[in-house]
Each structure stands twice: as C-alpha cells, then as structure tokens.
Design an enzyme around this catalytic site. Structure first.
Site, PDB file in Angstrom:
ATOM      1  CD  GLN A 137      -1.825  -8.715   4.526  1.00 55.15           C
ATOM      2  OE1 GLN A 137      -2.656  -7.820   4.618  1.00 55.15           O
ATOM      3  NE2 GLN A 137      -0.586  -8.487   4.132  1.00 55.15           N
ATOM      4  CG  MET A 147      -1.886  -1.214   1.179  1.00 59.46           C
ATOM      5  SD  MET A 147      -3.397  -0.958   2.092  1.00 59.46           S
ATOM      6  CE  MET A 147      -2.774  -0.729   3.732  1.00 59.46           C
ATOM      7  CG  HIS A 174       6.973  -2.318   1.959  1.00 56.93           C
ATOM      8  ND1 HIS A 174       6.918  -1.187   2.735  1.00 56.93           N
ATOM      9  CD2 HIS A 174       5.736  -2.868   2.002  1.00 56.93           C
ATOM     10  CE1 HIS A 174       5.702  -1.042   3.223  1.00 56.93           C
ATOM     11  NE2 HIS A 174       4.963  -2.052   2.807  1.00 56.93           N
ATOM     12  CB  SER A 220       3.239   2.220   6.374  1.00 58.50           C
ATOM     13  OG  SER A 220       3.811   1.332   5.444  1.00 58.50           O
TER      14      SER A 220
HETATM   15  O1  PAF Z   1      -0.055  -5.776   3.586  1.00 59.42           O
HETATM   16  C1  PAF Z   1      -0.504  -4.870   2.865  1.00 59.42           C
HETATM   17  O2  PAF Z   1       0.171  -3.867   2.601  1.00 59.42           O
HETATM   18  C2  PAF Z   1      -1.911  -4.981   2.306  1.00 59.42           C
HETATM   19  O3  PAF Z   1      -2.769  -5.571   3.202  1.00 59.42           O
HETATM   20  C3  PAF Z   1      -1.965  -5.680   0.934  1.00 59.42           C
HETATM   21  C4  PAF Z   1      -1.518  -7.127   1.030  1.00 59.42           C
HETATM   22  C5  PAF Z   1      -1.088  -4.928  -0.064  1.00 59.42           C
HETATM   23  C6  PAF Z   1      -3.412  -5.673   0.413  1.00 59.42           C
HETATM   24  O4  PAF Z   1      -3.890  -4.387   0.271  1.00 59.42           O
END
Ligand code: PAF
Length: 275
Positions: A144, A21, A28, A177
């Site tokens: 997630q 995001m 990341h 973030s």
């Molecule tokens: O982890 C994230 O940044 C978000 O949940 C994702 C996997 C990009 C989905 O919007």
C-alpha cells in the site's frame, strides 16, 4: 471537510492526516502521535472503504466501533475526525477510479484483485479533500505504501507521505484490526509469521543473499505451524515490488501473507545491508 481544510490553508496551519478504516489500535496511534508532534492540526479519517474489499464477507466482518475510536482519538488530541457516509465518498453515478498499474497487480493484488484500485481511489479522494501537508501510513502495509507513494508522485499531490515502522505486540505479532477476529489459539499461532521473517532476516545478516534461500526459511518456520497456511512469501524491491533473486545494496522487503482459518494476515521485514 472541504470548507475546514480550506480554512486551515487560509490560516497557514500545517495539517497532518492519518487515513484509517477505524478499529483503531496502537499502530494507528503511533501515526497519530507522530502527526501530533509535527503538525499544527491533526485530521484522522475513519471510512471502511467498500471498493477495496474484494470479499464481501471480509467487508461485513470488518470491525467497526466509531464511538470507541472517537474516544481514543479525543484522548490523543486529534482536531478533526472525518467519518464520511459512503454516499459522500461515492456519490450516485460514481465512475472514476484510480489504478496504479504494475505495483497493484503483484503480491496482495494477486489474491485481492481490485484491492489497490479501491485503495488508490479512496486515498486520491481523501488527499484531494484534506490537502494535508503530511499523510501518515504504516510500514506493515508495505505494498500500500509503494502504491500510494507512486500515486502521490504521479498525480502531483503536494502531501508528503510519511511511513512509520510496524507496531508489534510483545510476542512480535504485527498489530492489525484483523487480529481481533482471531481465536486465542490462532493469535498465539500467528506469531510464526514474524518468527519466520525474523529468522530469514538473521540469515541475511549472517551473509545469506539468495532470495530463494531466504524464502525457504520463512516457508519452513510457517509450515511447522498447523494452524497457519502460507499464501505467499516473496523477496521484492521495496519501491518497485519487483522480485529480487539476489539481495544487493538496495533495500528489499520479505513480505508474507498467511491464513489462520478465514483470517488473512500480512507482515514484512526490511532487509538493508546497513542495518
Ligand atoms: O490502511 C488502511 O487502513 C486503508 O487501506 C486506507 C489507507 C485508510 C484506505 O482505505
């Protein structure tokens, strides 16, 4: 993006996909590095997905800087950035959502109703658009990860889900973030999350197997920090996210969510007898 991914498949290129995001940080980048090292082509998506925010204030506050993110990704030799408009992901009349039952309702799902429906829906759209060989996720968002693994299995996506360890500041604070939104004082205080989790992990290593005793340790450490307000701490099976009373041979997570003012942070550690 559809035509690019079709072309990459025709050329038999292996594709690594890192969904984000934006507001990119070292967490990341660790995913991008791994994708770069093991795939011919790396695609990063940047899309602040409105359907996974249950709090409009949180969505509004979410940090965004596409120019800075693009520069970081260029420096890491990313081949494509997919930064769609909201209307491309959710065209007018959009009415199809993906729900991963059970796994979505507990822990994060309790305080963020609809969050994982939003995540599962956008990840389904992204996986279907990009059709990558591998998609990379961070262990920090452990629930997630469980939801997405289930989704990929159930819907028969051919993309392999690769999970990489949480990247931390030197202090131990997990990169997020949302850390950018903390005051200096809150940022220092936020170290209690990992301190509590690590203390519980140490107790586990010394032989403590009782989940209640382990969560008590985390509650005590976090409770001692006046700026922190603990929302939950739980010992759960890593895949099913079902609560565990006694830690056995299967890997479990101790996961916690903690508020610092209006900012909510999550973190977890894995307990594994073989570690
Ligand atoms: O982890 C994230 O940044 C978000 O949940 C994702 C996997 C990009 C989905 O919007």
């Amino acid at each position: 993006m559809f035509s690019i991914s079709r072309k990459l498949r025709r050329e038999a290129k292996s594709v690594g996909f890192v969904p984000t995001m934006g507001a990119l940080h070292e967490g990341h980048i660790s995913l991008v590095r791994e994708a770069r090292a093991s795939c011919d082509v790396v695609i990063v998506s940047i899309f602040v997905n409105p359907s996974q925010f249950n709090d409009p204030g949180d969505l509004e506050r979410y940090p965004r800087d596409l120019t800075a993110d693009a520069a970081i990704l260029a420096a890491h030799e990313v081949d494509y950035i997919f930064a769609p408009e909201q209307s491309e992901i959710y065209p007018e009349g959009f009415s199809t959502f993906v729900t991963v039952a059970g796994l979505s309702d507990r822990l994060e799902g309790e305080s963020r109703p609809g969050h994982f429906r939003g995540v599962a829906t956008v990840v389904t759209i992204l996986l279907n658009t990009i059709r990558a060989d591998r998609a990379y996720f961070g262990q920090k968002d452990a629930q997630q990860v469980a939801v997405i693994k289930r989704l990929v299995l159930d819907l028969g996506f051919e993309t392999e889900v690769v999970v990489l360890p949480t990247v931390r500041e030197e202090s131990g604070l997990a990169l997020s973030s949302r850390n950018a939104l903390l005051s200096d004082e809150q940022r220092k205080a936020a170290v209690v999350i990992i301190n509590g989790l690590r203390e519980a992990k140490l107790a586990f290593k010394k032989g403590e197997r009782n989940a209640a005793a382990l969560t008590e340790i985390v509650k005590r450490v976090i409770g001692a920090e006046p700026l922190a307000s603990l929302e939950y701490v739980a010992v759960v099976d890593r895949d099913s996210l079902q609560p565990v009373e006694k830690v056995g041979d299967d890997e479990v997570l101790i996961a916690a969510a903690v508020h610092f003012g209006s900012i909510r942070l999550i973190d977890n550690v894995i307990l594994n007898r073989k570690q």
